[in-house]
Scaffold this motif. Structure first.
Motif, PDB file in Angstrom:
ATOM      1  N   HIS A  85      49.317  41.657  48.955  1.00  0.00           N
ATOM      2  CA  HIS A  85      50.457  41.596  48.721  1.00  0.00           C
ATOM      3  C   HIS A  85      51.509  40.872  47.533  1.00  0.00           C
ATOM      4  CE1 HIS A  85      53.772  39.425  51.742  1.00  0.00           C
ATOM      5  NE2 HIS A  85      53.563  40.780  51.385  1.00  0.00           N
ATOM      6  N   ILE A  92      57.694  39.292  55.315  1.00  0.00           N
ATOM      7  CA  ILE A  92      56.587  38.338  54.642  1.00  0.00           C
ATOM      8  C   ILE A  92      57.392  38.722  53.373  1.00  0.00           C
ATOM      9  CG2 ILE A  92      54.760  37.038  54.699  1.00  0.00           C
ATOM     10  CD1 ILE A  92      54.089  39.318  57.798  1.00  0.00           C
ATOM     11  N   ASP A 123      46.706  45.756  62.635  1.00  0.00           N
ATOM     12  CA  ASP A 123      48.156  45.336  62.319  1.00  0.00           C
ATOM     13  C   ASP A 123      48.210  43.278  61.779  1.00  0.00           C
ATOM     14  OD1 ASP A 123      50.081  47.144  61.602  1.00  0.00           O
ATOM     15  OD2 ASP A 123      50.524  47.673  63.481  1.00  0.00           O
ATOM     16  N   VAL A 124      47.336  42.758  63.482  1.00  0.00           N
ATOM     17  CA  VAL A 124      46.767  41.379  63.697  1.00  0.00           C
ATOM     18  C   VAL A 124      46.478  40.963  62.267  1.00  0.00           C
ATOM     19  CG1 VAL A 124      45.716  39.774  64.992  1.00  0.00           C
ATOM     20  CG2 VAL A 124      47.282  41.819  65.831  1.00  0.00           C
ATOM     21  N   MET A 127      48.846  40.689  59.322  1.00  0.00           N
ATOM     22  CA  MET A 127      48.907  39.613  59.151  1.00  0.00           C
ATOM     23  C   MET A 127      48.333  38.295  59.678  1.00  0.00           C
ATOM     24  SD  MET A 127      52.718  40.348  59.491  1.00  0.00           S
ATOM     25  CE  MET A 127      52.321  42.226  59.407  1.00  0.00           C
ATOM     26  N   ARG A 128      47.449  38.248  60.113  1.00  0.00           N
ATOM     27  CA  ARG A 128      45.903  36.666  59.701  1.00  0.00           C
ATOM     28  C   ARG A 128      45.954  37.177  58.199  1.00  0.00           C
ATOM     29  NH1 ARG A 128      42.712  38.322  64.607  1.00  0.00           N
ATOM     30  NH2 ARG A 128      43.932  36.426  66.115  1.00  0.00           N
ATOM     31  N   LEU A 130      47.778  37.936  55.716  1.00  0.00           N
ATOM     32  CA  LEU A 130      49.215  37.501  55.196  1.00  0.00           C
ATOM     33  C   LEU A 130      49.706  36.072  55.278  1.00  0.00           C
ATOM     34  CD1 LEU A 130      51.280  40.568  55.002  1.00  0.00           C
ATOM     35  CD2 LEU A 130      49.947  40.021  53.526  1.00  0.00           C
ATOM     36  N   ALA A 132      50.542  35.608  58.143  1.00  0.00           N
ATOM     37  CA  ALA A 132      51.454  35.271  59.476  1.00  0.00           C
ATOM     38  C   ALA A 132      50.687  35.766  60.829  1.00  0.00           C
ATOM     39  CB  ALA A 132      52.380  36.166  59.302  1.00  0.00           C
ATOM     40  N   MET A 134      49.513  36.550  63.887  1.00  0.00           N
ATOM     41  CA  MET A 134      50.555  37.057  65.224  1.00  0.00           C
ATOM     42  C   MET A 134      49.289  36.321  66.788  1.00  0.00           C
ATOM     43  SD  MET A 134      51.441  40.681  64.399  1.00  0.00           S
ATOM     44  CE  MET A 134      51.803  41.512  65.746  1.00  0.00           C
TER      45      MET A 134
END
Length: 135
Positions: A85, A92, A123-124, A127-128, A130, A132, A134
């Protein structure tokens, strides 16, 4: 390997080269992408915009094709996406975190091009990774 399998494998090959034009040339201009966010333009233009954003945020993104299963005009693909990323993604800021997620793509082929796409990504997990998470 079936012609349809060659088409979808070609899309992933172009994706790994970050060649959006080559990738989307294997799609109909009016491709119906059931996974695209509502704010993107319809058809090939939306796919091009999405992958431009994705490649900017994850400039080292690669995709490993695990399975391609085709029957009739449909191909189901199980892939892993890896990347770091490096820029803003979905609001984000760059975290420099590595991301490794699984994706399932189903594509309907019509006249030698992808006419429809359905996708499901973890996606979960992303996000973890990154930072962030959820709920």
């Amino acid at each position: 390997m079936s012609d349809n399998a060659e088409i979808v494998r070609g899309i992933y090959t172009a994706m790994n080269a970050h060649d959006i034009d080559a990738m989307t040339s294997m799609m109909r201009e009016d491709i119906l992408d059931h996974e695209m966010a509502g704010e993107l333009p319809p058809g090939r233009a939306g796919v091009q915009q999405w992958f431009g954003t994705l490649f900017e945020a994850f400039p080292d993104m690669t995709t490993t094709v695990e399975d391609v299963i085709c029957q009739g005009d449909r191909c189901a693909c199980r892939v892993r996406m890896h990347g770091t990323h490096q820029a803003d993604f979905l609001g984000i800021p760059a975290t420099r975190n590595p991301v490794d997620i699984e994706v399932i793509d189903i594509m309907r082929i019509e006249d030698g091009r992808v006419a429809e796409h359905w996708g499901l990504s973890d996606d979960v997990r992303m996000m973890r990774q990154l930072g962030a998470a959820m709920a």
